[in-house]
Design a protein around this motif. Structure first.
Motif, PDB file in Angstrom:
ATOM      1  N   LYS A 172     -17.767 -14.610  12.286  1.00 52.10           N
ATOM      2  CA  LYS A 172     -18.307 -15.633  13.195  1.00 52.10           C
ATOM      3  C   LYS A 172     -17.790 -17.018  12.808  1.00 52.10           C
ATOM      4  O   LYS A 172     -17.454 -17.833  13.685  1.00 52.10           O
ATOM      5  CB  LYS A 172     -19.837 -15.601  13.174  1.00 52.10           C
ATOM      6  CG  LYS A 172     -20.429 -14.367  13.848  1.00 52.10           C
ATOM      7  CD  LYS A 172     -21.957 -14.385  13.787  1.00 52.10           C
ATOM      8  CE  LYS A 172     -22.544 -13.192  14.546  1.00 52.10           C
ATOM      9  NZ  LYS A 172     -24.027 -13.160  14.471  1.00 52.10           N
ATOM     10  N   ASP A 173     -17.708 -17.287  11.499  1.00 54.08           N
ATOM     11  CA  ASP A 173     -17.226 -18.590  11.035  1.00 54.08           C
ATOM     12  C   ASP A 173     -15.761 -18.790  11.405  1.00 54.08           C
ATOM     13  O   ASP A 173     -15.376 -19.865  11.895  1.00 54.08           O
ATOM     14  CB  ASP A 173     -17.408 -18.700   9.521  1.00 54.08           C
ATOM     15  CG  ASP A 173     -16.838 -19.997   8.969  1.00 54.08           C
ATOM     16  OD1 ASP A 173     -17.382 -21.070   9.304  1.00 54.08           O
ATOM     17  OD2 ASP A 173     -15.830 -19.945   8.230  1.00 54.08           O
ATOM     18  N   ARG A 190      -3.954 -21.105  13.702  1.00 57.68           N
ATOM     19  CA  ARG A 190      -4.207 -21.901  14.910  1.00 57.68           C
ATOM     20  C   ARG A 190      -2.893 -22.361  15.539  1.00 57.68           C
ATOM     21  O   ARG A 190      -2.707 -22.290  16.764  1.00 57.68           O
ATOM     22  CB  ARG A 190      -5.080 -23.107  14.561  1.00 57.68           C
ATOM     23  CG  ARG A 190      -5.678 -23.824  15.774  1.00 57.68           C
ATOM     24  CD  ARG A 190      -6.536 -25.012  15.366  1.00 57.68           C
ATOM     25  NE  ARG A 190      -7.688 -24.609  14.575  1.00 57.68           N
ATOM     26  CZ  ARG A 190      -7.858 -24.888  13.281  1.00 57.68           C
ATOM     27  NH1 ARG A 190      -6.921 -25.569  12.618  1.00 57.68           N
ATOM     28  NH2 ARG A 190      -8.943 -24.500  12.655  1.00 57.68           N
ATOM     29  N   THR A 247      -6.109 -21.022   8.167  1.00 59.21           N
ATOM     30  CA  THR A 247      -6.609 -21.224   9.535  1.00 59.21           C
ATOM     31  C   THR A 247      -5.738 -22.211  10.302  1.00 59.21           C
ATOM     32  O   THR A 247      -5.557 -22.065  11.511  1.00 59.21           O
ATOM     33  CB  THR A 247      -8.074 -21.706   9.546  1.00 59.21           C
ATOM     34  OG1 THR A 247      -8.213 -22.876   8.733  1.00 59.21           O
ATOM     35  CG2 THR A 247      -9.009 -20.626   9.047  1.00 59.21           C
ATOM     36  N   TRP A 293     -14.067 -17.283  13.803  1.00 56.33           N
ATOM     37  CA  TRP A 293     -13.962 -17.352  15.261  1.00 56.33           C
ATOM     38  C   TRP A 293     -14.287 -18.761  15.753  1.00 56.33           C
ATOM     39  O   TRP A 293     -13.590 -19.317  16.611  1.00 56.33           O
ATOM     40  CB  TRP A 293     -14.908 -16.321  15.876  1.00 56.33           C
ATOM     41  CG  TRP A 293     -14.793 -16.153  17.349  1.00 56.33           C
ATOM     42  CD1 TRP A 293     -15.681 -16.601  18.297  1.00 56.33           C
ATOM     43  CD2 TRP A 293     -13.745 -15.494  18.080  1.00 56.33           C
ATOM     44  NE1 TRP A 293     -15.238 -16.259  19.555  1.00 56.33           N
ATOM     45  CE2 TRP A 293     -14.063 -15.576  19.454  1.00 56.33           C
ATOM     46  CE3 TRP A 293     -12.572 -14.839  17.701  1.00 56.33           C
ATOM     47  CZ2 TRP A 293     -13.251 -15.030  20.449  1.00 56.33           C
ATOM     48  CZ3 TRP A 293     -11.767 -14.298  18.681  1.00 56.33           C
ATOM     49  CH2 TRP A 293     -12.101 -14.391  20.032  1.00 56.33           C
ATOM     50  N   LYS A 294     -15.322 -19.352  15.174  1.00 62.57           N
ATOM     51  CA  LYS A 294     -15.740 -20.704  15.571  1.00 62.57           C
ATOM     52  C   LYS A 294     -14.769 -21.756  15.048  1.00 62.57           C
ATOM     53  O   LYS A 294     -14.404 -22.691  15.756  1.00 62.57           O
ATOM     54  CB  LYS A 294     -17.153 -20.982  15.047  1.00 62.57           C
ATOM     55  CG  LYS A 294     -17.712 -22.332  15.448  1.00 62.57           C
ATOM     56  CD  LYS A 294     -19.135 -22.514  14.925  1.00 62.57           C
ATOM     57  CE  LYS A 294     -19.704 -23.874  15.319  1.00 62.57           C
ATOM     58  NZ  LYS A 294     -21.087 -24.062  14.785  1.00 62.57           N
ATOM     59  N   ARG A 295     -14.333 -21.579  13.802  1.00 61.37           N
ATOM     60  CA  ARG A 295     -13.470 -22.581  13.168  1.00 61.37           C
ATOM     61  C   ARG A 295     -12.098 -22.647  13.833  1.00 61.37           C
ATOM     62  O   ARG A 295     -11.562 -23.726  14.070  1.00 61.37           O
ATOM     63  CB  ARG A 295     -13.315 -22.254  11.680  1.00 61.37           C
ATOM     64  CG  ARG A 295     -12.629 -23.366  10.894  1.00 61.37           C
ATOM     65  CD  ARG A 295     -12.295 -22.945   9.481  1.00 61.37           C
ATOM     66  NE  ARG A 295     -13.429 -22.431   8.726  1.00 61.37           N
ATOM     67  CZ  ARG A 295     -13.402 -22.284   7.388  1.00 61.37           C
ATOM     68  NH1 ARG A 295     -12.326 -22.616   6.706  1.00 61.37           N
ATOM     69  NH2 ARG A 295     -14.441 -21.788   6.768  1.00 61.37           N
ATOM     70  N   ASP A 333     -11.244 -21.309  16.876  1.00 64.36           N
ATOM     71  CA  ASP A 333     -11.537 -21.713  18.253  1.00 64.36           C
ATOM     72  C   ASP A 333     -10.355 -21.513  19.206  1.00 64.36           C
ATOM     73  O   ASP A 333      -9.950 -22.431  19.916  1.00 64.36           O
ATOM     74  CB  ASP A 333     -11.988 -23.189  18.264  1.00 64.36           C
ATOM     75  CG  ASP A 333     -12.589 -23.592  19.607  1.00 64.36           C
ATOM     76  OD1 ASP A 333     -13.116 -22.715  20.314  1.00 64.36           O
ATOM     77  OD2 ASP A 333     -12.515 -24.795  19.945  1.00 64.36           O
ATOM     78  N   ARG A 334      -9.815 -20.296  19.195  1.00 61.02           N
ATOM     79  CA  ARG A 334      -8.746 -19.944  20.129  1.00 61.02           C
ATOM     80  C   ARG A 334      -9.056 -18.563  20.708  1.00 61.02           C
ATOM     81  O   ARG A 334      -9.347 -17.623  19.970  1.00 61.02           O
ATOM     82  CB  ARG A 334      -7.371 -19.906  19.438  1.00 61.02           C
ATOM     83  CG  ARG A 334      -6.883 -21.244  18.887  1.00 61.02           C
ATOM     84  CD  ARG A 334      -6.568 -22.240  19.974  1.00 61.02           C
ATOM     85  NE  ARG A 334      -5.955 -23.455  19.454  1.00 61.02           N
ATOM     86  CZ  ARG A 334      -6.615 -24.494  18.948  1.00 61.02           C
ATOM     87  NH1 ARG A 334      -7.952 -24.464  18.898  1.00 61.02           N
ATOM     88  NH2 ARG A 334      -5.963 -25.567  18.516  1.00 61.02           N
ATOM     89  N   GLU A 335      -8.953 -18.450  22.014  1.00 60.23           N
ATOM     90  CA  GLU A 335      -9.338 -17.205  22.677  1.00 60.23           C
ATOM     91  C   GLU A 335      -8.413 -16.037  22.335  1.00 60.23           C
ATOM     92  O   GLU A 335      -8.810 -14.871  22.469  1.00 60.23           O
ATOM     93  CB  GLU A 335      -9.343 -17.404  24.196  1.00 60.23           C
ATOM     94  CG  GLU A 335     -10.385 -18.377  24.690  1.00 60.23           C
ATOM     95  CD  GLU A 335     -10.160 -18.730  26.156  1.00 60.23           C
ATOM     96  OE1 GLU A 335     -10.848 -18.141  27.010  1.00 60.23           O
ATOM     97  OE2 GLU A 335      -9.276 -19.574  26.433  1.00 60.23           O
ATOM     98  N   ILE A 347     -16.661 -11.446  19.754  1.00 62.64           N
ATOM     99  CA  ILE A 347     -15.503 -11.750  18.914  1.00 62.64           C
ATOM    100  C   ILE A 347     -14.461 -10.642  19.066  1.00 62.64           C
ATOM    101  O   ILE A 347     -14.794  -9.460  18.987  1.00 62.64           O
ATOM    102  CB  ILE A 347     -15.925 -11.870  17.431  1.00 62.64           C
ATOM    103  CG1 ILE A 347     -16.890 -13.055  17.264  1.00 62.64           C
ATOM    104  CG2 ILE A 347     -14.720 -12.012  16.516  1.00 62.64           C
ATOM    105  CD1 ILE A 347     -17.562 -13.104  15.903  1.00 62.64           C
TER     106      ILE A 347
END
Length: 370
Positions: free
Chosen positions: A128-129, A88, A84, A131-133, A135-137, A161
């Motif tokens: 979902k985890d 990121r 991740t 996507w949240k972790r 945190d980039r569009e 998502i």
């Protein structure tokens, strides 16, 4: 004069690199590919990360592994901590591309754990985890197009998502993938989510189709069978593009597009040529069409840049010819439904094997660091 990768981009093909590592980011190599090879996105999978993290010549993960080991982190959590971070950082690198392309490109994909390929609820929870972790569009969460993956795709899209649907081999499954995307958009619309923020690609695998089909044609061995070698992959992908055109011109899709939704673009995956007798740019130059993505291993990217001959659209207008290929395959005894099922099963199994191999290597690394 323009380069072949510039010509490819001008023809409407988005070039994504099928590889990512921390060294590639930190050395400036990825930025160089953006600047000189027209690369506008990246895809990853467990095999790619396994190769990067377990490479004995790559020390870029050592400090993080030592830190994770000291904190008692499990192998699974350590892998996701490392991957991740890489994704990121790559997403931040691609943000200017994302902004200049009206949010279409500049995308980086990360896959849910392969062990979840047949677990709908587990896939949705991890999507979902991630996507949240992260945190980039401009992230895409990769979900395989297994039977259990289809409702997970719809649920993830419905939650806002963006999804890269992977491991698509058959037109029948691709139709189900498009349906899942549209179902998800309808759910998101009902929930008041801005549809323009949701993006998706559908990754249609190409060279693996030829590898499996050609093996069966060689076993049949007749002149008629051998004359069909290396034709199934292109024909399958070209008919997928026809299905894409028809599906998104339908009333259901048009209603969502009018409400701000984006097209789910076809993505050509597995574009590295496996047969040395074939041109090394075959699955690039013969699959040029507006609005597609071609995700390439670096070797294929460099071959395209060096000597690819981009002559414009090589997909639309080939549909009748492509259907003829499948009629001929059937006539010589090829069960293409079985071909695509074997490929899906093998694809899932290979990713699971890579995932477990990666976990074993990371467990060993954590133990040594402790």
């Amino acid at each position: 004069m323009s380069t072949p990768t510039e010509d490819l981009s001008a023809a409407g093909v988005s070039i994504w690199l099928d590889d990512l590592s921390r060294t590639r980011i930190q050395s400036g190599n990825l930025q160089q590919l953006i600047d000189t090879r027209n690369v506008v996105g990246v895809t990853t999978n467990p095999t790619i990360f396994a190769n990067a993290i377990t490479n004995p010549d790559d020390t870029s993960y050592d400090a993080q592994v030592a830190e994770l080991a000291a904190s008692g982190t499990s192998a699974v959590d350590a892998v996701f901590a490392a991957t991740t971070q890489d994704v990121r950082d790559a997403l931040d690198l691609f943000r200017p591309v994302w902004e200049s392309s009206n949010h279409v490109d500049g995308r980086v994909s990360i896959e849910v754990a392969p062990d979840l390929a047949h677990d709908t609820d587990g896939t949705v929870a991890q999507a979902k985890d991630l996507w949240k972790r992260i945190d980039r569009e401009n992230l895409l969460v990769k979900i395989p197009a297994t039977k259990a993956g289809l409702p997970a795709i719809a649920q993830a899209i419905g939650a806002g998502i963006s999804v890269n649907v992977t491991l698509i081999f058959s037109l029948e499954r691709y139709a189900e993938v498009i349906d899942a995307y549209l179902t998800g958009l309808e759910t998101a619309k009902a929930a008041g989510i801005d549809l323009s923020t949701i993006h998706s690609v559908a990754s249609f695998f190409v060279s693996r189709v030829d590898t499996e089909t050609d093996k069966r044609l060689a076993a049949i061995g007749t002149d008629e069978a051998l004359a069909l070698k290396s034709k199934a992959g292109l024909a399958n992908a070209r008919l997928a593009y026809e299905l894409f055109e028809k599906s998104f011109a339908g009333d259901r899709a048009k209603a969502l597009l009018d409400a701000g939704a984006t097209l789910q673009r076809p993505l050509w995956a597995s574009t590295g040529v496996k047969d040395p007798a074939l041109p090394d740019t075959l699955y690039v130059t013969e699959l040029v069409a507006p609005g597609v993505v071609n995700t390439m291993p670096e070797k294929t990217l460099e071959a395209t840049f060096d000597h690819g001959e981009v002559t414009g659209d090589t997909v639309t207008g080939t549909y009748d010819e492509s259907r003829g290929v499948f009629e001929a395959l059937k006539s010589v005894g090829i069960d293409f439904d079985d071909v695509t099922q074997v490929l899906e099963d093998e694809g899932v199994a290979k990713f699971i094997d890579s995932w477990h191999g990666l976990l074993e290597q990371v467990t060993k690394g954590l133990d040594e660091a402790r």
